[in-house]
Write a protein that holds these residues in place. Structure first.
Motif, PDB file in Angstrom:
ATOM      1  N   ARG A   1      -4.033   8.203  -9.288  1.00 12.33           N
ATOM      2  CA  ARG A   1      -3.576   8.519 -10.650  1.00 12.33           C
ATOM      3  C   ARG A   1      -4.616   9.331 -11.407  1.00 12.33           C
ATOM      4  O   ARG A   1      -4.277  10.224 -12.183  1.00 12.33           O
ATOM      5  N   ASP A   2      -5.901   9.011 -11.188  1.00 14.71           N
ATOM      6  CA  ASP A   2      -6.955   9.788 -11.846  1.00 14.71           C
ATOM      7  C   ASP A   2      -6.900  11.250 -11.400  1.00 14.71           C
ATOM      8  O   ASP A   2      -7.038  12.169 -12.226  1.00 14.71           O
ATOM      9  N   ALA A   3      -6.717  11.443 -10.086  1.00 18.97           N
ATOM     10  CA  ALA A   3      -6.627  12.816  -9.588  1.00 18.97           C
ATOM     11  C   ALA A   3      -5.405  13.517 -10.169  1.00 18.97           C
ATOM     12  O   ALA A   3      -5.468  14.695 -10.544  1.00 18.97           O
ATOM     13  N   GLU A   4      -4.289  12.779 -10.245  1.00 20.08           N
ATOM     14  CA  GLU A   4      -3.083  13.361 -10.827  1.00 20.08           C
ATOM     15  C   GLU A   4      -3.277  13.661 -12.303  1.00 20.08           C
ATOM     16  O   GLU A   4      -2.767  14.652 -12.821  1.00 20.08           O
ATOM     17  N   GLN A   5      -4.052  12.780 -13.005  1.00 18.70           N
ATOM     18  CA  GLN A   5      -4.309  13.001 -14.422  1.00 18.70           C
ATOM     19  C   GLN A   5      -5.140  14.257 -14.637  1.00 18.70           C
ATOM     20  O   GLN A   5      -4.884  15.044 -15.554  1.00 18.70           O
ATOM     21  N   VAL A   6      -6.163  14.447 -13.778  1.00 15.47           N
ATOM     22  CA  VAL A   6      -6.971  15.670 -13.869  1.00 15.47           C
ATOM     23  C   VAL A   6      -6.101  16.894 -13.662  1.00 15.47           C
ATOM     24  O   VAL A   6      -6.198  17.892 -14.392  1.00 15.47           O
ATOM     25  N   SER A   7      -5.232  16.809 -12.640  1.00 12.33           N
ATOM     26  CA  SER A   7      -4.330  17.931 -12.385  1.00 12.33           C
ATOM     27  C   SER A   7      -3.386  18.160 -13.562  1.00 12.33           C
ATOM     28  O   SER A   7      -3.119  19.302 -13.950  1.00 12.33           O
ATOM     29  N   LEU A   8      -2.919  17.028 -14.158  1.00  9.90           N
ATOM     30  CA  LEU A   8      -2.026  17.146 -15.305  1.00  9.90           C
ATOM     31  C   LEU A   8      -2.726  17.793 -16.492  1.00  9.90           C
ATOM     32  O   LEU A   8      -2.156  18.663 -17.180  1.00  9.90           O
ATOM     33  N   LEU A   9      -3.969  17.384 -16.745  1.00 11.37           N
ATOM     34  CA  LEU A   9      -4.715  17.963 -17.852  1.00 11.37           C
ATOM     35  C   LEU A   9      -4.957  19.459 -17.635  1.00 11.37           C
ATOM     36  O   LEU A   9      -4.911  20.257 -18.579  1.00 11.37           O
ATOM     37  N   GLU A  10      -5.237  19.823 -16.385  1.00  4.42           N
ATOM     38  CA  GLU A  10      -5.406  21.251 -16.100  1.00  4.42           C
ATOM     39  C   GLU A  10      -4.107  22.006 -16.353  1.00  4.42           C
ATOM     40  O   GLU A  10      -4.117  23.120 -16.904  1.00  4.42           O
ATOM     41  N   ASP A  11      -2.989  21.417 -15.956  1.00  2.00           N
ATOM     42  CA  ASP A  11      -1.692  22.051 -16.213  1.00  2.00           C
ATOM     43  C   ASP A  11      -1.426  22.169 -17.709  1.00  2.00           C
ATOM     44  O   ASP A  11      -0.880  23.180 -18.187  1.00  2.00           O
ATOM     45  N   ARG A  12      -1.808  21.101 -18.447  1.00  2.00           N
ATOM     46  CA  ARG A  12      -1.597  21.144 -19.896  1.00  2.00           C
ATOM     47  C   ARG A  12      -2.429  22.251 -20.536  1.00  2.00           C
ATOM     48  O   ARG A  12      -1.975  22.951 -21.454  1.00  2.00           O
ATOM     49  N   ASP A  13      -3.673  22.407 -20.061  1.00  5.26           N
ATOM     50  CA  ASP A  13      -4.510  23.498 -20.572  1.00  5.26           C
ATOM     51  C   ASP A  13      -3.865  24.848 -20.290  1.00  5.26           C
ATOM     52  O   ASP A  13      -3.834  25.744 -21.158  1.00  5.26           O
ATOM     53  N   ARG A  14      -3.367  25.009 -19.065  1.00  6.62           N
ATOM     54  CA  ARG A  14      -2.732  26.273 -18.708  1.00  6.62           C
ATOM     55  C   ARG A  14      -1.479  26.541 -19.549  1.00  6.62           C
ATOM     56  O   ARG A  14      -1.281  27.651 -20.063  1.00  6.62           O
ATOM     57  N   ILE A  15      -0.669  25.478 -19.728  1.00  6.86           N
ATOM     58  CA  ILE A  15       0.548  25.631 -20.524  1.00  6.86           C
ATOM     59  C   ILE A  15       0.196  25.967 -21.977  1.00  6.86           C
ATOM     60  O   ILE A  15       0.834  26.818 -22.617  1.00  6.86           O
TER      61      ILE A  15
ATOM     62  N   THR B   1       0.826  -1.207   0.000  1.00  8.31           N
ATOM     63  CA  THR B   1       0.000   0.000   0.000  1.00  8.31           C
ATOM     64  C   THR B   1       0.861   1.259   0.000  1.00  8.31           C
ATOM     65  O   THR B   1       0.619   2.203  -0.772  1.00  8.31           O
ATOM     66  N   ASN B   2       1.871   1.274   0.853  1.00  2.73           N
ATOM     67  CA  ASN B   2       2.747   2.456   0.929  1.00  2.73           C
ATOM     68  C   ASN B   2       3.457   2.706  -0.400  1.00  2.73           C
ATOM     69  O   ASN B   2       3.595   3.857  -0.836  1.00  2.73           O
ATOM     70  N   ALA B   3       3.915   1.623  -1.037  1.00  2.00           N
ATOM     71  CA  ALA B   3       4.636   1.784  -2.299  1.00  2.00           C
ATOM     72  C   ALA B   3       3.722   2.326  -3.389  1.00  2.00           C
ATOM     73  O   ALA B   3       4.096   3.236  -4.148  1.00  2.00           O
ATOM     74  N   LEU B   4       2.492   1.793  -3.480  1.00  2.00           N
ATOM     75  CA  LEU B   4       1.566   2.254  -4.521  1.00  2.00           C
ATOM     76  C   LEU B   4       1.156   3.707  -4.307  1.00  2.00           C
ATOM     77  O   LEU B   4       1.086   4.496  -5.256  1.00  2.00           O
ATOM     78  N   LEU B   5       0.885   4.066  -3.049  1.00  3.32           N
ATOM     79  CA  LEU B   5       0.412   5.422  -2.776  1.00  3.32           C
ATOM     80  C   LEU B   5       1.540   6.440  -2.793  1.00  3.32           C
ATOM     81  O   LEU B   5       1.285   7.648  -2.833  1.00  3.32           O
ATOM     82  N   SER B   6       2.785   5.972  -2.750  1.00  2.00           N
ATOM     83  CA  SER B   6       3.915   6.903  -2.792  1.00  2.00           C
ATOM     84  C   SER B   6       4.311   7.252  -4.220  1.00  2.00           C
ATOM     85  O   SER B   6       5.220   8.054  -4.427  1.00  2.00           O
ATOM     86  N   GLY B   7       3.650   6.618  -5.202  1.00  2.00           N
ATOM     87  CA  GLY B   7       3.917   6.964  -6.590  1.00  2.00           C
ATOM     88  C   GLY B   7       4.904   6.059  -7.293  1.00  2.00           C
ATOM     89  O   GLY B   7       5.290   6.336  -8.429  1.00  2.00           O
ATOM     90  N   VAL B   8       5.322   4.962  -6.648  1.00  2.00           N
ATOM     91  CA  VAL B   8       6.228   4.025  -7.302  1.00  2.00           C
ATOM     92  C   VAL B   8       5.504   3.371  -8.479  1.00  2.00           C
ATOM     93  O   VAL B   8       4.288   3.116  -8.420  1.00  2.00           O
ATOM     94  N   GLU B   9       6.242   3.077  -9.554  1.00  5.97           N
ATOM     95  CA  GLU B   9       5.650   2.464 -10.743  1.00  5.97           C
ATOM     96  C   GLU B   9       4.918   1.181 -10.361  1.00  5.97           C
ATOM     97  O   GLU B   9       5.422   0.347  -9.612  1.00  5.97           O
ATOM     98  N   GLU B  10       3.689   1.022 -10.892  1.00  6.00           N
ATOM     99  CA  GLU B  10       2.846  -0.112 -10.512  1.00  6.00           C
ATOM    100  C   GLU B  10       3.516  -1.447 -10.815  1.00  6.00           C
ATOM    101  O   GLU B  10       3.434  -2.388 -10.014  1.00  6.00           O
TER     102      GLU B  10
END
Length: 578
Positions: free
Chosen positions: A367-381, A214-223
């Motif tokens: 990852r979904d939350a990070e993807q939403v954040s990434l898409l928002e960043d991409r829109d801003r960029i 659990t700690n490894a997955l939630l810390s962002g380590v590759e699945e």
């Protein structure tokens, strides 16, 4: 001096009786001493086996104590498995060399199985005279006298003590039976304590493994890296020789697999259109998602690629998923000849699988939350690039163009022209980047080339039996015209189909690169290569498609391996494309 008279007969008789009484008393004293020594030995043996908490050491200590207490030459402890046969057999008195010459250890037939069928003490002066006896295997030492006593743990028969060949040629007597029976009672208590300790230790290890996952997955380590670690931990805790995790799709297809341990390469990258006929399907059909098999190599439910399990025996499979989503199936297996998985060894496995599924689901949400954040960043960029960078570059280009009429030196004019062209090219690249960043904003449009390539490669995995590697470089979604893009998909499909039909390959790689005015599609494999005189109709078709677009097709053997095939389909790209 007076002489004594003759000794009377009564006096002689009294003296004889006194001697007999003294001899009998001495014998009784020796017997009491022997009984005391045996009781002391029994007490020491009971305390010895009760001090250990490691189950294998406890079992070994029980056999050694029993052999010493009754002065037997050979002894053994047989552990009864769920199938009412001997799952373990621990002999004492037979060396490793002789044991190897005798061959397979007994499974609980014949006289040894008599105590399994009738768990009561058994004493025999001659082994061969018992109806259940049918002899010994070649090179087995001769055995005549026999004493067998069951070991019970909470009224359940755990196993049996077998003792043979009392030293000195005597038979085992009632006292021997009583001593060993008493030891068996103490052994049952010691075994129960060792079992409870082992179960607690295993639960703790499974909980620690779940926490690490659990700690490894939630810390962002590759699945993939996390799942590899999960397999290694599960195999270590359960004492498995090999562990594999099948990724199961929504329609029951196997989308790939990860494996570790012995023969792991055989089980890695498995892609099948359905899980039917696999051990994964057997687990999926169980209500609790758990299935155990005694001999996975010969399991009748495994009808697809059963050769992958050659050399393996006991196996256990458990589903990894939640009510909302099934992730896959975790399988642990041991080599032939090893003992089956016990209930205590896998008792915590379903909980571990459930925790793993929950961790995977939480990681997906993250990852979904990070993807939403990434898409928002991409829109801003994209907005910043369009509103700031392009506008300033465009203004600079206009300034340079207006300044050209004031420049008279030819070399300066040439350099100024090249700078303006570079600015135009830079604006084009930035615009292409903006299109790529905003690709998710147009869900109703046709899929871009990158997505189509990835989909074509994924679909080919079902035919190949493994997932090919994929590499893409360049502005594929903006610099490749639609007609060329259609040809790229056809070329990839045709090339991978040829690999599946003819190459007998285990690996393949697809590369699509747009660079320096050209588009190159490369498909390579590690198969048998193209035989001389083989059919070339598919290759002619690809060559014609390249020629229609002004390109070429080349096919060669890998120089580094002197085997396999490398197919390269190359066409020029137009200088300007919409």
């Amino acid at each position: 001096m007076e002489h004594e008279g003759p000794v009377s007969a009564d006096s002689k008789l009294a003296r004889l009786r006194l001697d007999e009484l003294l001899d009998e008393l001495e014998a009784r004293i020796d017997e009491v001493r022997g009984t005391r020594d045996r009781l002391n030995g029994l007490l020491e043996a009971v305390m010895s086996v009760g001090r250990e908490l490691d189950l294998p050491q406890v079992l070994k200590g029980i056999v050694e104590a029993a052999v010493t207490l009754v002065d037997a030459e050979y002894g053994a402890l047989g552990v009864i498995g769920d199938d009412r046969k001997l799952s373990e057999f621990l002999p004492v008195g037979i060396g490793d060399d002789l044991r190897a010459q005798i061959g397979d250890l007994p499974s609980g037939h014949g006289l040894l199985g008599e105590l399994i069928r009738n768990p009561e003490p058994l004493r025999l002066p001659e082994v061969s005279e018992h109806p259940a006896s049918y002899g010994f295997p070649p090179r087995h030492p001769p055995m005549h006298t026999f004493l067998g006593v069951p070991i019970r743990v909470r009224e359940e028969v755990f196993g049996n003590l077998y003792l043979t060949e009392k030293r000195g040629g005597a038979d085992f007597d009632a006292e021997d039976e009583a001593v060993v029976t008493t030891l068996a009672v103490a052994a049952g208590i010691a075994i129960e304590n060792a079992r409870l300790y082992e179960e607690g230790r295993l639960k703790q290890r499974w909980l620690a493994a779940s926490s690490d996952l659990t700690n490894a997955l939630l810390s962002g380590v590759e699945e993939t890296e996390v799942l590899d670690g999960m397999l290694e931990q599960a195999a270590d805790i359960a004492g498995a020789d090999m562990a594999v995790f099948y990724l199961v799709g929504d329609d029951g297809e196997l989308r790939g697999s990860l494996a570790c341990g012995e023969e792991a390469h055989v089980h890695s990258g498995v892609v099948l259109p359905s899980s039917e006929g696999t051990l994964a399907a057997a687990a999926l059909t169980q209500k609790d998602g758990l299935v155990m098999v005694a001999d996975v190599e010969n399991e009748p439910r495994i009808t697809v690629q059963s050769e992958r399990w050659r050399g393996f025996g006991p196996a256990v499979a458990v589903t990894v998923g939640t009510k909302e989503r099934l992730n896959g199936v975790l399988i642990l297996a041991r080599r032939h000849g090893r003992s089956p998985f016990t209930g205590s060894e896998i008792m915590a496995l379903p909980g571990f699988a459930g925790q793993a599924a929950l961790a995977l689901e939480l990681a997906d949400h993250r990852r979904d939350a990070e993807q939403v954040s990434l898409l928002e960043d991409r829109d801003r960029i994209a907005r910043d690039l369009h509103d700031l960078a392009i506008q300033r570059l465009f203004a600079t280009g206009m300034t340079l163009q207006s300044a050209r009429r004031f420049v008279e030196h030819p070399e300066a004019l040439d350099r100024l022209g090249r700078a303006i062209d570079d600015l135009d090219a830079t604006i084009k690249i930035i615009r292409s980047t903006i299109f790529g960043l905003r690709e998710h904003d147009a869900p109703g449009t046709a899929p871009k080339l990158r997505r189509r390539v990835a989909k074509a490669v994924d679909e080919a995995a079902t035919t190949l039996g493994f997932a090919p590697a994929l590499r893409m470089e360049g502005l594929l979604d903006t610099d490749v015209p639609s007609e060329a893009a259609e040809q790229v998909i056809v070329v990839i499909g045709e090339a991978l189909t040829n690999v599946a039909r003819h190459a007998r390959a285990h690996r393949a790689e697809v590369s699509v690169v747009a660079d320096e005015g050209a588009l190159a599609v490369t498909v390579s494999d590690d198969g048998v290569g193209i035989p001389q005189g083989g059919r070339r109709s598919g290759l002619r078709n690809l060559a014609e498609r390249a020629e229609r677009l002004g390109g070429t097709l080349t096919v060669r053997t890998w120089a580094e391996r002197d085997t396999g095939t490398v197919l390269e389909w190359r066409i020029p790209l137009p200088a300007e494309c919409d």
